[in-house]
Design an enzyme around this catalytic site. Sequence first.
Site, PDB file in Angstrom:
ATOM      1  N   ARG A 258       0.746  -1.302  -0.298  1.00 45.25           N
ATOM      2  CA  ARG A 258       0.002  -0.104   0.145  1.00 45.25           C
ATOM      3  C   ARG A 258       0.928   1.931  -0.166  1.00 45.25           C
ATOM      4  O   ARG A 258       0.930   1.713  -0.428  1.00 45.25           O
ATOM      5  CB  ARG A 258      -1.027   0.031   1.257  1.00 45.25           C
ATOM      6  CG  ARG A 258      -1.719   1.147   1.292  1.00 45.25           C
ATOM      7  CD  ARG A 258      -2.709   0.869   2.283  1.00 45.25           C
ATOM      8  NE  ARG A 258      -3.799   0.053   1.980  1.00 45.25           N
ATOM      9  CZ  ARG A 258      -4.853  -0.602   3.240  1.00 45.25           C
ATOM     10  NH1 ARG A 258      -4.865   0.739   4.184  1.00 45.25           N
ATOM     11  NH2 ARG A 258      -5.258  -1.933   3.073  1.00 45.25           N
TER      12      ARG A 258
ATOM     13  N   HIS B 183      -7.893  -3.355  -6.824  1.00 40.99           N
ATOM     14  CA  HIS B 183      -7.922  -3.117  -5.748  1.00 40.99           C
ATOM     15  C   HIS B 183      -8.961  -1.954  -5.060  1.00 40.99           C
ATOM     16  O   HIS B 183      -9.345  -1.326  -5.045  1.00 40.99           O
ATOM     17  CB  HIS B 183      -6.997  -0.918  -5.963  1.00 40.99           C
ATOM     18  CG  HIS B 183      -6.305  -0.077  -4.977  1.00 40.99           C
ATOM     19  ND1 HIS B 183      -4.932  -0.850  -4.116  1.00 40.99           N
ATOM     20  CD2 HIS B 183      -6.587   0.542  -3.820  1.00 40.99           C
ATOM     21  CE1 HIS B 183      -4.579   0.087  -3.377  1.00 40.99           C
ATOM     22  NE2 HIS B 183      -5.621   0.467  -3.572  1.00 40.99           N
TER      23      HIS B 183
ATOM     24  N   TYR C 195     -17.814  14.559 -12.076  1.00 36.86           N
ATOM     25  CA  TYR C 195     -17.600  16.041 -12.716  1.00 36.86           C
ATOM     26  C   TYR C 195     -15.821  15.039 -13.332  1.00 36.86           C
ATOM     27  O   TYR C 195     -16.085  16.314 -14.630  1.00 36.86           O
ATOM     28  CB  TYR C 195     -17.036  16.788 -12.315  1.00 36.86           C
ATOM     29  CG  TYR C 195     -18.038  17.420 -11.656  1.00 36.86           C
ATOM     30  CD1 TYR C 195     -19.439  17.617 -12.086  1.00 36.86           C
ATOM     31  CD2 TYR C 195     -18.410  17.429  -9.744  1.00 36.86           C
ATOM     32  CE1 TYR C 195     -20.599  17.101 -11.493  1.00 36.86           C
ATOM     33  CE2 TYR C 195     -19.123  17.321  -8.797  1.00 36.86           C
ATOM     34  CZ  TYR C 195     -20.602  17.679  -9.909  1.00 36.86           C
ATOM     35  OH  TYR C 195     -21.821  17.174  -9.320  1.00 36.86           O
TER      36      TYR C 195
END
Length: 746
Positions: free
Chosen positions: A30, A76, A120
């Site tokens: 990670r 993931h 967006y």
Amino acid sequence: MDDSRIIKTEYSEVMQKSFIDYAMSVIIARALPDVRDGLKPVQRRTLYDMYELGIRYDRPYRKSARIVGDTMGKYHPHGDSSIYDALVVMTQEFKKGMPLVDGHGNFGNIEGDGAAAMRYTEARLEKITQEAFLADLDKDVVDFVPNFDENEKEPSVLPVKIPNLLVNGSEGIAVGMATSIPPHNLGEVIDAAKAYMKDPNITTRELMRYVKGPDFPTGGIVINKDDLLGIYETGTGKIKVRGKVETEKAKGGKTNLVITEIPYPMIGANISKFLSDVAALAESKKTQDIVDISNQSSKEGIRIVIELRKDADVENFKNMLYKKTRLEDTFGVNMLAIADGRPETMGLKQIIKASVDFQFEVTTRKYRTMLAKERERKEIQEGLIKACNVIDLIIEILRGSKDRAMAKACLVEGTTQGIHFKSKESKIMAEQLRFTEKQANAILEMRLYKLIGLEIEALIKEHEETMANIYRYEDILDRRDSMAQVIINELDAIKKEYGRPRRTVVENGEEAVYEEKKIEEMEVMCLMDRFGYVKTVDMPTYERNREAADAENKYAFPCKNTGRICIFTNTGQLHTIKVSDLPFGKFRDKGIPVDNVSNYSAEKEQIVFAASQTHLNLYRLIFATKQAMLKIVDGGEFDVAKRTVAATKLAEGDEVVSVVLMEGQKNIVLQTGEGYFLRFAVEEIPEKKKGAIGVRGMKLGPKDWVENVYYTMDSVGKAIEYKGKTVELNKLKAGKRDGKGVKIRV
């Protein structure tokens, strides 16, 4: 339940194993980048997913939400925010030396504003990412491993062609360790990798002829060049970075100081912090050179303008900014990465070596795959060329065979049984055929137009090219020099297309020497009202308004403008404040809350006494607490530089009720909440250190407490009002310390 199936384990062992497993998961899977491709797992998976979705640099942008969702579903499973955050950072040219994702929409800015929601924004791969990070994945260059649910395959590492760990840097916090690698210049890092390939015994000092130092996307100036060798040899250290400051002439003979580049650690919220720090310098009178400050930064770049007074010492002011603000900052380097499956702190040479070794491994696998394909192509081409030479015989075999298997058996093994031939000679020739399986399949699938003369010529030419490729690939695989040259050629091509000039200047900067202007020492009057607002005024102003000042303020005392004032609180704390931090001005100015210039908190404590620190040195102080503990302390004990110290020691549940200066008081009167008054001589109170609790001054009832403390002079009578009744303190019966006192009936 069967007891034999219960596994008994020591709790501490389970906790230890579980925590180590968790820590290693965070470290490996990670938080830390792989030294080979310089990517954390979330970055690698996001880029690979974009590649799989076909979101290439020359194709339309796709919604970030689609990329995030697909990455989370396939590779993931750790939440969409971590994936989107990684995607956003990979688009930001002010954070990365070389952005890997081309973002379309609001992806945040250098001043710390966040990106728009993923629904967006849109994104696609950058050209360099596609060409230098994701190329050749179809050539078995890296290992593919199962994803979390074993329904997909993902690359364990991307076949990155450049030392990306250095180019883009990395930051990550794992468990018990963290990484912090600054970005570097692409061209310089490529030159260093080439130099290492030519001479594996090259030293870090020699590599630094190519890699001058970090190259931050925000520019700036590295000022400790001499420390860089040690940092790059050990992989740890501190890099000092300054912003770039220019001067411009303004109207009226004034000078503008313009900051055009900022230190890399300043990006984000620290820009507004810098602006407020500069404003604070003016407000606290640290400097009177500032006329105005404005942030004129735009998409074109950073531009922070500080307008200075006409007679300002520009160089001294610039040095003050370096000393007092984050215009000069430190970047802590800790070049920690995953190497061979474990975290390791590496120097410059180790990182370049790991990257070059990885390049040789990837290139070896690539050319082995390509050689195998070319050899397969050669086999088929030779079969077709041979077939063209005996095409009439092959046509005869095909026409005389009952099925494909019979024809193939004849081509491969020379079996003619069951095949009808026109002549005995044809059968004898057919028995001598020995095509391979692949050649036979190619012949059986060959179309008739391939027999055209030009097509046969093209086939022969193609065979020649294949043989040339085989020779070249074998040379690359057999000779390290040849392979190194291939890698160098690729690096040169990447540098030519994507290299850019260095942005950060590396030099040995002089230590910023800032001389604070000496304040002309003068006596001022400190005024503090009951709401905790404090200010200073000059002595003539106080004398003119003495009556109003004494009436409106709880504390009014003289002090030096170069000294400190001391505030004692009911919690037993002493807070000191520099007088220079207090506003100096007109009598009717409101002042500033004590909270703003000290560690005092109006929510947690109350002010019991305030005085000038210089004044305290001349006196002794009497402390009285709620539980009737008394002591006298020499004022010199409070001559401290710390902002907060303990002024006295308190028992549990106790608090300070009164602190006064000893100015000739003869008697002390303790008044309790239940109406008991005890008067005794001040000389009965012993002198103690500030760290002592003191002695008991009065015996209290189970629920009683000291509410007020009064002092009297023998010669001067003093009366107080207690619950509507006037009490003459000097007429109270004189007692001894630790007595019970007398109760006043009301």
